[in-house]
Design an enzyme around this catalytic site. Sequence first.
Site, PDB file in Angstrom:
ATOM      1  CB  SER A  69      -4.959  14.568 -16.313  1.00 19.17           C
ATOM      2  OG  SER A  69      -3.684  15.155 -16.165  1.00 19.17           O
ATOM      3  N   GLY A 118       0.825  -1.206   0.000  1.00 20.69           N
ATOM      4  CA  GLY A 118       0.000   0.000   0.000  1.00 20.69           C
ATOM      5  C   GLY A 118       0.853   1.247   0.000  1.00 20.69           C
ATOM      6  CB  SER A 119      -0.134   4.805  -0.292  1.00 17.85           C
ATOM      7  OG  SER A 119      -0.846   4.582  -1.493  1.00 17.85           O
ATOM      8  N   PRO A 120       2.692   4.733   1.215  1.00 12.92           N
ATOM      9  CG  PRO A 120       4.703   5.662   0.507  1.00 12.92           C
ATOM     10  CD  PRO A 120       3.341   5.305   0.016  1.00 12.92           C
ATOM     11  CB  THR A 141      -1.596   3.288   4.573  1.00 11.81           C
ATOM     12  OG1 THR A 141      -0.625   2.355   4.086  1.00 11.81           O
ATOM     13  CG2 THR A 141      -1.886   4.307   3.481  1.00 11.81           C
ATOM     14  N   GLY A 142      -0.004   2.872   7.748  1.00 15.03           N
ATOM     15  CA  GLY A 142      -0.044   2.095   8.986  1.00 15.03           C
ATOM     16  C   GLY A 142       0.557   0.711   8.919  1.00 15.03           C
ATOM     17  CE  LYS A 143       3.552  -0.065   3.616  1.00 12.77           C
ATOM     18  NZ  LYS A 143       2.921   1.216   3.231  1.00 12.77           N
ATOM     19  CB  SER A 144       5.857   0.447  10.404  1.00 11.33           C
ATOM     20  OG  SER A 144       5.320   1.744  10.603  1.00 11.33           O
ATOM     21  CE  LYS A 204      -4.760  17.503 -12.463  1.00  8.94           C
ATOM     22  NZ  LYS A 204      -5.296  16.514 -13.426  1.00  8.94           N
TER      23      LYS A 204
END
Length: 744
Positions: free
Chosen positions: A619, A167-169, A171-174, A662
């Site tokens: 985009s 997942g994205s940095p 987000t609570g993995k550690s 944007k």
Amino acid sequence: MSDHNDTDDTPDADRDEAATSADSESERAVQDEEAQSSPPAASGGGEDTAGADDEPTIEGLLDGDEPVEADSATGGESDPATNGDADATDDDESPSTADDDLGSDVTVDGEESFEGDEDDILGGLNVKTTEEIEVPDRLVDQVIGQDHARDIVKKAAKQRRHVMMIGSPGTGKSMLAKAMSQLLPKEDLQDVLVYHNPDDGNEPKVRTVPAGKGEQIVDAHKEEARKRNQMRSFLMWIIIAIVIGYALFFAGSLLLGILAAGIIYLAFRYGARGSDAMIPNLLVNASGQQTAPFEDATGAHAGALLGDVRHDPFQSGGMETPSHDRVEAGAIHKANKGVLFIDEMNTLDIRSQQKLMTAIQEGEFSITGQSERSSGAMVQTEPVPTDFIMVAAGNLDAMENMHPALRSRIKGYGYEVYMDDTIEDEPEMRRKYARFVAQEVEKDGRLPHFTENAVEEVILEARRRAGRKGHLTLKLRDLGGLVRVAGDIARAEDKEYTTREDVLQAKRRSRSIEQQLADNYIERRKDYELTVSEGSVIGRVNGLAVMGEDSGIVMPVMAEVTPSQGPGEVIATGKLQEIAEEAVQNVSAIIKKFSDEDISEKDIHIQFVQSYEGVEGDSASVTVATAVISALEDVPVEQDVAMTGSLSVRGDVLPVGGVTHKIEAAAKAGIDRVIIPAANEQDVMIEDEYKEQIEIIPVQHLSEVLEVALAGEPEKDSLVDRLKSITGQALERQVGRSGSPSPN
């Protein structure tokens, strides 16, 4: 099972007396264990038992409570808790997780109830400051969102399964990995000792004992060595005195006596080193640990991960350090009976991944020198226990360079979890976000608690950073940074509590590097009049782009149509990435279908003006199409309009990311109107200061874009009607009249 005193250096003449002493001590230790209703371990005979003057403490430690053998070569039985497969743990064992509810309701003053309207920003939580919110003790209860991942962590801890979190940095993995270590039983923790091997000094012996007993064994050996050294010193000085006396009174040569005394001194000092070498090396010390070990091996080199043997510059002359004293535990050994966490698995070299897989599969791994040029490369210990649960983490690209067999091992004997980036905006979650602020304050220990209004502003920012209507961001590391900056501002002013004004100021101060660059970029463009926000220009469109994840910029796109010297082609400049190049090709398909002119003999030049960082994604498709059509038909484009949106080959405007940032960038640049995909209308969460500055126009088809952006009524109407008749996809509805949607 052989005794652990096999490393002692007692002379053969003392063995009978030593064996008698060892047996008597063993009998007393066994009786003690029987009195405690604990089954005694098998006691060995005494091939290498201690001397007659050994301390009983060592005998009691080594015989009375037999350590778990890690060395299968000695013929001893191994403890299944140490060498068994990690996956074979009884599912009925529930280490400190008897309750099934991993989540935790927000409590205030010891009560789970809350007052107020659930529709308010705090979800009905009635508090004046975060000081009133109770913070759970367990990390697993402090995790916000990630319900699926929390459930997996509980099951993995109970069943001793490995886990891979992607997942994205932030987000609570550690945090979840640390929470897992708290769920494991600390009763199984072990100390690991490394002993000198008298048969082969380059193959030290390894023993494991219950946690806390390792220090006792080392202290007992040190005390024994100290007493031996005292005895040797006493004997040495007596012999020296006799030699000097004999040389002085009988031989008549004091110089000869001093020389002989020096030789005797060196001989005794050299012999004392052998006694010191018998002191074991406490490789892993688990005494005093309140939870199972947690080792973060992210980015660790081979020695730090797998263990190493220190280099010894003195390898001869009797000055070398014993091999067992130079052995260093790696993260895989320190994590025994606990959790080994490795983030960004793709940064771990392939050899280390292979050895890591071996440690997982075998449950033990020998330590040797990792440097081929080091003297430690000749040393290899007996296998050291590595019964850990591995939690591998990373972004999506982490799986690309991960060893296939290692991933298969995790997938086949564990779980794979994808971490969510956002969660639905519900009253319960908003209450937990309020508790998150309290947790960050408690964790830091130096910040003033937040007032109710300050917490509300943090939750509003969580909504905004989610980028989706009705959601809250789960990138809580970045949100925690905002909390800390706001607290630092309040603390610098000696405030009792952190207020909403501090949070607003922190939002300005905690801008990312990309946002600061984008703001400077916009200001420089204003100074040099590169951003045109008035009038109309043929072939020029104000496009919108995103730098990083939270920074919008205005990026003009220009198009020019020229006669071709050969077959016509589309030429785009501006460091386009692969997806952007494909988007330009898709736009060219629409242009060919739309235009009445034969463009096969024309070159279409597209320039992304001053796109120094390159263009990624599609985009800008709507922007490119509008610029090219304007250049082909000689119809000017209104410069007070900016736009963003992807485009299908049939002209449908598709959603894109980062619309909020944007739109704010367009407002900062002085642009009055912004065209966005209708599907992104619900994602708009602009700051209050920009709501009155800009008009947001949602569209579904390219014809609607042209109707808003092109200038000159007769020409524009003709183009729009032609495009509608060709594609048949435009929705007949009035556009350009709606105001800005509410960010709430």
